[in-house]
Motif scaffolding. Structure first.
Motif, mmCIF file in Angstrom:
data_model
loop_
_atom_site.group_PDB
_atom_site.id
_atom_site.type_symbol
_atom_site.label_atom_id
_atom_site.label_comp_id
_atom_site.label_asym_id
_atom_site.label_seq_id
_atom_site.Cartn_x
_atom_site.Cartn_y
_atom_site.Cartn_z
ATOM 1 N N ARG A 325 0.429 -0.926 0.300
ATOM 2 C CA ARG A 325 0.045 -0.010 0.192
ATOM 3 C C ARG A 325 0.455 1.326 -0.342
ATOM 4 N NH1 ARG A 325 -1.214 4.450 -0.715
ATOM 5 N NH2 ARG A 325 -3.004 5.770 0.837
ATOM 6 N N HIS A 374 -7.415 6.087 1.697
ATOM 7 C CA HIS A 374 -7.645 5.796 3.139
ATOM 8 C C HIS A 374 -9.594 5.427 3.380
ATOM 9 C CE1 HIS A 374 -3.577 7.837 3.472
ATOM 10 N NE2 HIS A 374 -4.051 8.422 3.054
ATOM 11 N N HIS A 381 -7.534 8.274 -3.144
ATOM 12 C CA HIS A 381 -6.628 8.845 -3.809
ATOM 13 C C HIS A 381 -6.854 8.288 -5.608
ATOM 14 C CE1 HIS A 381 -4.406 10.896 -0.781
ATOM 15 N NE2 HIS A 381 -4.695 9.140 -0.127
ATOM 16 N N GLU A 420 -6.812 15.404 2.369
ATOM 17 C CA GLU A 420 -5.843 15.502 3.225
ATOM 18 C C GLU A 420 -4.406 16.234 2.627
ATOM 19 O OE1 GLU A 420 -4.024 12.054 4.012
ATOM 20 O OE2 GLU A 420 -3.439 11.261 2.444
ATOM 21 N N HIS A 421 -4.295 16.185 1.259
ATOM 22 C CA HIS A 421 -3.178 16.903 0.562
ATOM 23 C C HIS A 421 -3.020 18.633 0.581
ATOM 24 C CE1 HIS A 421 -2.686 12.917 -1.956
ATOM 25 N NE2 HIS A 421 -2.372 12.361 -0.328
HETATM 26 ZN ZN ZN Z 1 -2.987 9.394 1.410
#
Ligand code: ZN
Ligand code: MLT
Length: 463
Positions: A325, A374, A381, A420-421
């Protein structure tokens, strides 16, 4: 080009050795992990104290210079890109532990500390810093805070925000602010600490942080499951998470597994090929947890959700399974992926994913999609791989159109264009799909309050 006068003033603040003007340095410090923009800063400075940072910000105000704050430059949205002649203020030298108190289980450190060094420090104290992701070996704590970094343990431990007990920042006006000072309880009005977390360097430079540490987990077991279809992943998640405290629940597609095993030489988890894979991790402090996990695994097989699986028998095997992963992101750079980092409520994921797949298949049939993420956090993603025949420019433009169409879907599903980015340069054009015009206007007012001359990371997050 900076004038002699400004070069002299910068040298007075940080010293000649800490002012970098060579092309190599400008290129290295002016970019993050994105490949869309070209680095073009006018200088890089490496301050060694909060006071030096403050003087740099005051100088930038005096001469109307733009500053790009810089950490480990592992960002994926262009938040640390300096493409318009800005001064890069890199926090690398401010990387020391400044204070630690075992009673509070809090450590205060310079924002330039590398994330894995904080994890190591915590371990030396018999404690644990739980925010974890593939780039912990080079990302810096200040950057993690500025982007509210997530990663692989969010389902159990939350995002970076949960662990920040205090911040020392220099705002865009050059004031030093001490925010929350490590307190657990502090109901004294607006908590500015939380405004700076995730602000992507647009409000101030994070110089120091006080971070909460916690009890280390017991030994963990990793389970990789081959799953028949996307909705079944959520059946598995529901089944496991009602009975066991999961510390991770990740997923990846067959395409992601194929690429990571071919390019990294990792062994496949098992012979059966399945459209999707889930990776679960949980603490196995007692035998009964393991028995429960085995019973749940069997139930998922009986239901037809899971077609095969492997359970780690050792720490080494657990680490090897994690690599399937964690190495996906690095592997995909080979195809210059365009990254979408999106979230919807977990319950809405199957419908959302189906609609995105249909949209891309019908409107962009030459694009290969690689899904991973996630799943326990509702965070997908979506990586679009560049077809060889397409030029960089055309690829980025076309992906921009995809992002717009996905943005419309996200608005319908009440999701987020950045889980989250962060927004940075990459997603600012799509911000309005997740935030209302009023919210964006309020964000602009907040920026004005902390950075009146807009010298900090201008053009990031919004224009
Ligand atoms: Zn991530
Ligand atoms: C990950 O989950 O692997 C990271 O967010 C990086 C990425 O999305 O490529």
């Amino acid at each position: 080009m900076l004038s002699e006068q400004i070069i002299t003033r910068l040298t007075d603040i940080v010293g000649a050795q800490r002012l970098l003007l060579e092309q190599d340095d400008l290129q290295r410090f002016g970019i993050d992990r994105t490949t869309i923009w070209k680095a073009n800063p006018c200088a890089v400075v490496l301050p060694g104290s909060v006071e030096e940072v403050q003087q740099l910000v005051l100088l930038a105000n005096e001469f109307n210079l733009a500053i790009v704050p810089s950490g480990g430059r592992t960002g994926l949205s262009g938040g640390a890109v300096a493409k318009d002649g800005e001064i890069v203020v890199a926090m690398d030298r401010m990387n020391q532990v400044l204070d630690f108190n075992p009673m509070d289980r809090c450590v205060t450190l310079g924002a330039g500390m590398i994330t894995s060094q904080l994890q190591d420090f915590a371990e030396e104290q018999g404690l644990f810093y739980p925010v974890d992701f593939a780039s912990t070996g080079s990302s810096q704590i200040g950057g993690n805070i500025a982007t509210n970094a997530g990663g692989i343990n969010v389902i159990r431990y939350g995002m970076t925000r949960e662990w920040v007990m205090g911040l020392k920042v220099v705002n865009g006006a050059g004031d030093i602010l001490e925010l929350n000072r490590g307190l657990v309880k502090n109901n004294t009005g607006y908590d500015f600490r939380h405004l700076f977390i995730g602000s992507e360097g647009t409000l101030g430079l994070i110089c120091e942080a006080t971070i909460q540490l916690t009890r280390p987990p017991a030994d963990s077991t990793v389970l990789v499951l081959g799953i028949d279809n996307f909705p079944a992943i959520l059946d598995v998640l529901r089944t496991f998470s009602t009975e066991i405290d999961l510390s991770a629940f990740e997923f990846f597609s067959q395409a992601a597994l194929d690429k990571v095993t071919e390019h990294r030489g990792h062994a496949k988890p098992f012979a059966t090929q399945t459209p999707f894979y889930a990776l679960l991790e949980f603490e196995t402090a007692t035998e009964s947890v393991m028995d429960k996990a085995m019973a749940l695994f069997e139930k998922c097989m009986e239901e037809g959700w899971v077609l095969d699986g492997v359970l780690s028998q050792s720490l080494a095997q657990a680490k090897a399974l994690w690599k399937l992963r964690e190495d996906i992101s690095e592997t995909l750079w080979h195809w210059q992926p365009y990254k979408n980092d999106i979230s919807v409520r977990v319950s809405r994921m199957p419908d959302f994913l189906r609609e995105v797949d249909e949209l891309v298949a019908s409107r962009y049939p030459d694009f290969e999609l690689v899904w991973y993420g996630h799943i326990g956090d509702g965070n997908l993603h979506l990586n679009i791989l560049k077809p060889e025949a397409l030029s960089n420019e055309d690829f980025v433009a076309k992906c921009g159109n995809v992002s717009g169409e996905i943005g419309q879907l996200l608005a319908k599903y009440e999701g987020s264009i950045s889980a989250e980015h962060g927004v940075g340069l990459l997603k600012k054009d799509y911000l309005h799909y997740s935030r209302s015009p009023l919210e964006i206007e309020l964000m602009r007012s907040i920026k004005k309050a902390f950075d009146p001359n807009s010298i900090l990371n201008p053009g990031k997050l919004f224009d």
